[in-house]
Design an enzyme around this catalytic site. Structure first.
Site, PDB file in Angstrom:
ATOM      1  N   GLU A  61       0.827  -1.207   0.000  1.00  0.00           N
ATOM      2  CA  GLU A  61       0.000   0.000   0.000  1.00  0.00           C
ATOM      3  C   GLU A  61       0.865   1.262   0.000  1.00  0.00           C
ATOM      4  O   GLU A  61       0.537   2.262  -0.644  1.00  0.00           O
ATOM      5  CB  GLU A  61      -0.918   0.008   1.236  1.00  0.00           C
ATOM      6  CG  GLU A  61      -1.929  -1.123   1.259  1.00  0.00           C
ATOM      7  CD  GLU A  61      -1.450  -2.353   2.008  1.00  0.00           C
ATOM      8  OE1 GLU A  61      -2.278  -3.025   2.626  1.00  0.00           O
ATOM      9  OE2 GLU A  61      -0.224  -2.654   1.974  1.00  0.00           O
ATOM     10  N   ALA A 310       9.507 -41.054   4.079  1.00  0.00           N
ATOM     11  CA  ALA A 310       9.047 -40.750   5.442  1.00  0.00           C
ATOM     12  C   ALA A 310       8.034 -39.605   5.428  1.00  0.00           C
ATOM     13  O   ALA A 310       6.987 -39.676   6.086  1.00  0.00           O
ATOM     14  CB  ALA A 310      10.240 -40.405   6.330  1.00  0.00           C
TER      15      ALA A 310
END
EC number: 3.5.4.26
Length: 370
Positions: A61, A310
């Site tokens: 902004e 895993a």
């Protein structure tokens, strides 16, 4: 307080798409902050725009307001994330928009950060600004999936990257894996790496390949942190991950003896974190929780079949990116995952859905999501 998404006009959508394009330009550098874009417009005329570049720097902004100057008065602001309402390293953007005299603010989504969480929109509305939220929210969430995962799930968004031959092998029987895929596919991996807050690998890969795991193909404002899962602290002190200071390195280990840890703590870009143990290995879910606490939102696993398996078995993967080459490595080659045996039938539905398949050079990139 917020308009329903179907009340937005075509012009609103065009402006928010532009804001999302801008936000995406920060994808290599904003971590641990979200990627945010802002467009200030009067009707179809853009008077200012900007995006957040780096943590600690001006928010989107602010860049847009600086560019617009006095033209911000009476404009509509399109922001991909709710403007902040708190004082952090920078002043609150909601206040800056109020002071600039914008007449309307459209946010793609609320900020899940408890420091903001609707307060920015409320601040704007109390100042008499027309506020609406929810335009292109899915696209905005996708852009900040790591940031959102860290806050909403207390763990990072985890992407596994792997490369395989046409017959599904990742290496020859002797372990040689360079290079299965072509140059263009490898360049694409550099982009994925640059987008990630961190790259996770295992000690097996470090010992076998001595990788650098940094971004080398193009300049980037922020290198991803390299994280080695090394339960017994075997990372060689002369390895690239220790000696190459282009990116920070974290070693996660189960070793607690000060004498063993000492040599690793002398390097300015190397740190060690104590991991939790589960069945003689590093507890992956708990490690991911620690990484989220440290600010890591989007991580990429680049590892061998054991660690990749895993992560897959423990259902910790959000996305899999497979680069598949037309090469054939043969029967003795190594597979993508080492998994425990489990009875399956071919008619069983896969948990993984194909999101996209793209040709890259002579190879293909296959993206899957749960």
């Amino acid at each position: 307080m917020h308009k329903h998404a179907d009340t937005f006009g075509e012009l609103d959508s065009q402006m928010m798409y532009r804001a999302l394009v801008l936000a995406r330009q920060g994808r290599f550098s904003t971590s641990p902050n979200p990627r945010v874009g802002c467009v200030l417009a009067k009707g179809s005329q853009i008077v200012g725009e900007g995006f957040h570049i780096m943590a600690g720097g001006p928010h989107a902004e602010v860049h847009a307001l600086r560019q617009a100057g006095s033209l911000a008065q009476g404009s509509a602001a399109y922001v991909t994330l709710e403007p902040c309402s708190h004082y952090g390293r920078t002043p609150p953007c909601a206040q800056s928009l109020i002071e600039a005299g914008v007449s309307r603010v459209v946010a793609a989504m609320r900020d899940p950060n408890p420091l903001v969480g609707g307060k920015g929109l409320e601040m704007l509305q109390k100042a008499g600004i027309a506020v609406s939220c929810g335009l292109l929210e899915n696209e905005a969430r996708e852009l900040n999936r790591g940031f959102l995962s860290r806050i909403e799930r207390a763990r990072p968004f985890v992407r596994l990257k792997c490369a395989a031959s046409l017959d599904g092998k990742t290496a020859l029987a002797n372990g040689q894996s360079q290079w299965i895929t072509g140059e263009q596919a490898r360049a694409d991996v550099q982009i994925l790496r640059a987008e990630s807050c961190a790259v996770i690998t295992g000690i097996g890969t470090v010992l076998a390949d001595n990788p650098q795991l940094n971004v080398r193909d193009f300049p980037t404002l922020r290198q991803p942190t390299r994280i080695v899962l090394d339960s017994r602290l075997q990372t060689p002190l002369n390895s690239n991950l220790i000696q190459n200071g282009t990116a920070p390195t974290i070693i996660a280990t189960l070793v607690t003896e000060t004498e063993k840890l000492q040599p690793y703590l002398h390097h300015p870009h190397v740190s060690v974190i104590a991991a939790n143990e589960k069945n003689g290995r590093i507890d992956l879910p708990k490690l991911l929780g620690k990484l989220a606490d440290l600010g890591f939102g989007e991580v990429m696993v680049e590892a061998g079949a054991t660690l990749a398996g895993a992560f897959l078995e423990e259902e910790l993967l959000d996305e899999i990116v497979v680069y598949q080459s037309p090469k054939i490595l043969g029967g003795a080659g190594r597979g993508l995952f080492i998994l425990s045996e489990r009875p399956q039938v071919l008619t069983q539905k896969s948990n993984w859905q194909t999101i996209g398949v793209t040709t890259i050079g002579c190879d293909i990139r296959w993206i899957l999501r749960q």
